[in-house]
Design a protein around this motif. Sequence first.
Motif, PDB file in Angstrom:
ATOM      1  N   LYS A 192       0.749  -1.233  -0.080  1.00  0.00           N
ATOM      2  CA  LYS A 192       0.019   0.070   0.031  1.00  0.00           C
ATOM      3  C   LYS A 192       0.957   1.227  -0.030  1.00  0.00           C
ATOM      4  N   LYS A 193       0.526   2.246  -0.709  1.00  0.00           N
ATOM      5  CA  LYS A 193       1.483   3.465  -0.944  1.00  0.00           C
ATOM      6  C   LYS A 193       1.340   4.324   0.358  1.00  0.00           C
ATOM      7  N   GLN A 194       2.451   4.820   0.686  1.00  0.00           N
ATOM      8  CA  GLN A 194       2.309   5.665   2.084  1.00  0.00           C
ATOM      9  C   GLN A 194       1.680   6.934   1.794  1.00  0.00           C
ATOM     10  N   LYS A 195       0.784   7.221   2.707  1.00  0.00           N
ATOM     11  CA  LYS A 195       0.052   8.541   2.819  1.00  0.00           C
ATOM     12  C   LYS A 195       0.689   9.316   4.008  1.00  0.00           C
ATOM     13  N   TYR A 196       0.537  10.886   3.636  1.00  0.00           N
ATOM     14  CA  TYR A 196       0.873  11.649   4.785  1.00  0.00           C
ATOM     15  C   TYR A 196      -0.266  12.585   5.013  1.00  0.00           C
ATOM     16  N   TYR A 197      -0.789  12.386   6.390  1.00  0.00           N
ATOM     17  CA  TYR A 197      -1.887  13.133   6.760  1.00  0.00           C
ATOM     18  C   TYR A 197      -1.438  14.505   7.351  1.00  0.00           C
ATOM     19  N   VAL A 198      -1.995  15.696   7.086  1.00  0.00           N
ATOM     20  CA  VAL A 198      -1.863  16.849   7.683  1.00  0.00           C
ATOM     21  C   VAL A 198      -2.939  17.105   8.585  1.00  0.00           C
ATOM     22  N   VAL A 199      -2.627  17.608   9.668  1.00  0.00           N
ATOM     23  CA  VAL A 199      -3.815  18.059  10.840  1.00  0.00           C
ATOM     24  C   VAL A 199      -3.438  19.576  11.038  1.00  0.00           C
ATOM     25  N   TRP A 200      -4.216  20.316  10.491  1.00  0.00           N
ATOM     26  CA  TRP A 200      -4.084  21.731  10.875  1.00  0.00           C
ATOM     27  C   TRP A 200      -5.229  22.214  12.098  1.00  0.00           C
ATOM     28  N   GLN A 201      -6.065  21.526  12.327  1.00  0.00           N
ATOM     29  CA  GLN A 201      -6.816  21.914  13.481  1.00  0.00           C
ATOM     30  C   GLN A 201      -7.219  20.300  14.086  1.00  0.00           C
ATOM     31  N   GLY A 202      -7.008  19.916  15.281  1.00  0.00           N
ATOM     32  CA  GLY A 202      -7.245  18.763  15.658  1.00  0.00           C
ATOM     33  C   GLY A 202      -6.760  18.705  17.151  1.00  0.00           C
ATOM     34  N   ARG A 203      -6.837  17.657  17.920  1.00  0.00           N
ATOM     35  CA  ARG A 203      -6.532  17.452  19.398  1.00  0.00           C
ATOM     36  C   ARG A 203      -4.962  17.747  19.448  1.00  0.00           C
ATOM     37  N   LYS A 204      -4.112  17.196  18.427  1.00  0.00           N
ATOM     38  CA  LYS A 204      -2.772  17.629  17.869  1.00  0.00           C
ATOM     39  C   LYS A 204      -2.758  17.689  16.549  1.00  0.00           C
ATOM     40  N   THR A 205      -1.870  18.641  16.343  1.00  0.00           N
ATOM     41  CA  THR A 205      -1.704  19.253  14.892  1.00  0.00           C
ATOM     42  C   THR A 205      -0.394  18.642  14.498  1.00  0.00           C
ATOM     43  N   GLY A 206      -0.094  18.714  13.290  1.00  0.00           N
ATOM     44  CA  GLY A 206       1.308  18.111  12.684  1.00  0.00           C
ATOM     45  C   GLY A 206       1.100  17.320  11.231  1.00  0.00           C
ATOM     46  N   ILE A 207       2.047  16.620  10.975  1.00  0.00           N
ATOM     47  CA  ILE A 207       2.043  15.590  10.109  1.00  0.00           C
ATOM     48  C   ILE A 207       2.120  14.166  10.362  1.00  0.00           C
ATOM     49  N   PHE A 208       0.994  13.513  10.263  1.00  0.00           N
ATOM     50  CA  PHE A 208       1.030  11.911  10.727  1.00  0.00           C
ATOM     51  C   PHE A 208       0.986  10.925   9.190  1.00  0.00           C
ATOM     52  N   THR A 209       1.534  10.044   9.708  1.00  0.00           N
ATOM     53  CA  THR A 209       2.031   9.091   8.799  1.00  0.00           C
ATOM     54  C   THR A 209       0.978   7.656   8.641  1.00  0.00           C
ATOM     55  N   ASP A 210       0.211   7.669   9.859  1.00  0.00           N
ATOM     56  CA  ASP A 210      -0.591   6.714  10.057  1.00  0.00           C
ATOM     57  C   ASP A 210      -1.994   7.197  10.022  1.00  0.00           C
ATOM     58  N   TRP A 211      -3.042   6.647   9.214  1.00  0.00           N
ATOM     59  CA  TRP A 211      -4.341   7.167   9.356  1.00  0.00           C
ATOM     60  C   TRP A 211      -5.149   7.145  10.865  1.00  0.00           C
ATOM     61  N   LYS A 212      -4.920   5.940  11.440  1.00  0.00           N
ATOM     62  CA  LYS A 212      -5.402   5.731  12.914  1.00  0.00           C
ATOM     63  C   LYS A 212      -4.879   6.713  13.776  1.00  0.00           C
ATOM     64  N   GLU A 213      -3.648   7.153  13.891  1.00  0.00           N
ATOM     65  CA  GLU A 213      -3.121   8.037  14.502  1.00  0.00           C
ATOM     66  C   GLU A 213      -3.691   9.548  14.394  1.00  0.00           C
ATOM     67  N   CYS A 214      -3.728   9.760  12.749  1.00  0.00           N
ATOM     68  CA  CYS A 214      -4.433  10.821  12.509  1.00  0.00           C
ATOM     69  C   CYS A 214      -5.923  11.172  12.937  1.00  0.00           C
ATOM     70  N   GLU A 215      -6.703   9.952  12.858  1.00  0.00           N
ATOM     71  CA  GLU A 215      -7.936   9.866  13.091  1.00  0.00           C
ATOM     72  C   GLU A 215      -8.203  10.093  14.616  1.00  0.00           C
ATOM     73  N   LYS A 216      -7.397   9.813  15.461  1.00  0.00           N
ATOM     74  CA  LYS A 216      -7.493  10.233  16.845  1.00  0.00           C
ATOM     75  C   LYS A 216      -7.733  11.732  17.226  1.00  0.00           C
ATOM     76  N   GLN A 217      -6.920  12.402  16.273  1.00  0.00           N
ATOM     77  CA  GLN A 217      -6.902  13.785  16.364  1.00  0.00           C
ATOM     78  C   GLN A 217      -7.978  14.515  16.085  1.00  0.00           C
ATOM     79  N   ILE A 218      -8.904  13.950  15.096  1.00  0.00           N
ATOM     80  CA  ILE A 218     -10.051  14.727  14.580  1.00  0.00           C
ATOM     81  C   ILE A 218     -11.421  14.123  14.950  1.00  0.00           C
ATOM     82  N   LYS A 219     -11.419  12.634  15.157  1.00  0.00           N
ATOM     83  CA  LYS A 219     -12.740  11.885  15.093  1.00  0.00           C
ATOM     84  C   LYS A 219     -13.438  12.647  16.211  1.00  0.00           C
ATOM     85  N   GLY A 220     -14.694  13.128  15.997  1.00  0.00           N
ATOM     86  CA  GLY A 220     -15.603  13.617  16.974  1.00  0.00           C
ATOM     87  C   GLY A 220     -15.455  15.158  17.248  1.00  0.00           C
ATOM     88  N   LEU A 221     -14.441  15.621  16.687  1.00  0.00           N
ATOM     89  CA  LEU A 221     -13.937  16.989  16.905  1.00  0.00           C
ATOM     90  C   LEU A 221     -14.715  18.007  15.978  1.00  0.00           C
TER      91      LEU A 221
END
Length: 210
Positions: free
Chosen positions: A3-32
């Motif tokens: 699977k091709k690596q994707k990079y997830y940018v979170v501008w506004q969330g519980r934590k902001t920054g660049i994440f390489t794992d969707w589940k980790e990204c999802e923790k910052q934005i889910k329900g927010l």
Amino acid sequence: MAKKQKYYVVWQGRKTGIFTDWKECEKQIKGLEGSQYKSFESLPEAEAAIRRSYWEFVKKGAAKPALKVAPPSVGKPVQNSLVVDAAWNTATGDMEYQGIYLRTKEKVFLQGPYADATNNIGEFLAIVHALAYLQRHNSDIPVYSDSRTAIGWVKKKHANTKLELTPRNKPVFELLQRAERWLATNTYKNPVLKWETEYWGENPADFGRK
């Protein structure tokens, strides 16, 4: 096929920054409510995106959230003022901060980046930097920050950070000690006020990396 690596940018969330794992990204934005994020195909794209505004990457014509009508107790920001903000990169731990003159949007100061710091430390240093700058210029105009935590630290004249001292962030701790010493030995007439983002829009000193 891998699977091709994707990079997830979170501008506004519980934590902001660049994440390489969707589940980790999802923790910052889910329900927010109001979270801002987008995936990119390469790290250079993600690194470039986080330095810009989220709204540059959403579909054309997408509306920004409407601002609330400010009650009389909030009013409008004083144009003759300094507005400060900090940026912290969750991927690298680097922090920087800046101050903007609100009326003209002129950049008054920009400091950093500093290694292994936190956003709250940056917000605190930015406020103290602004107060010291205005004192040198014999000015009593207000200072705005969107960080309640940093404003509270300034009032108590102490940065209540849990960050641990390391060889890399020693310069940050030296700045903190200097800022606390300045607050303990100086007086100022400048009101330190909360920037009311929900009524006034984004902090003008924001780095556009949320």
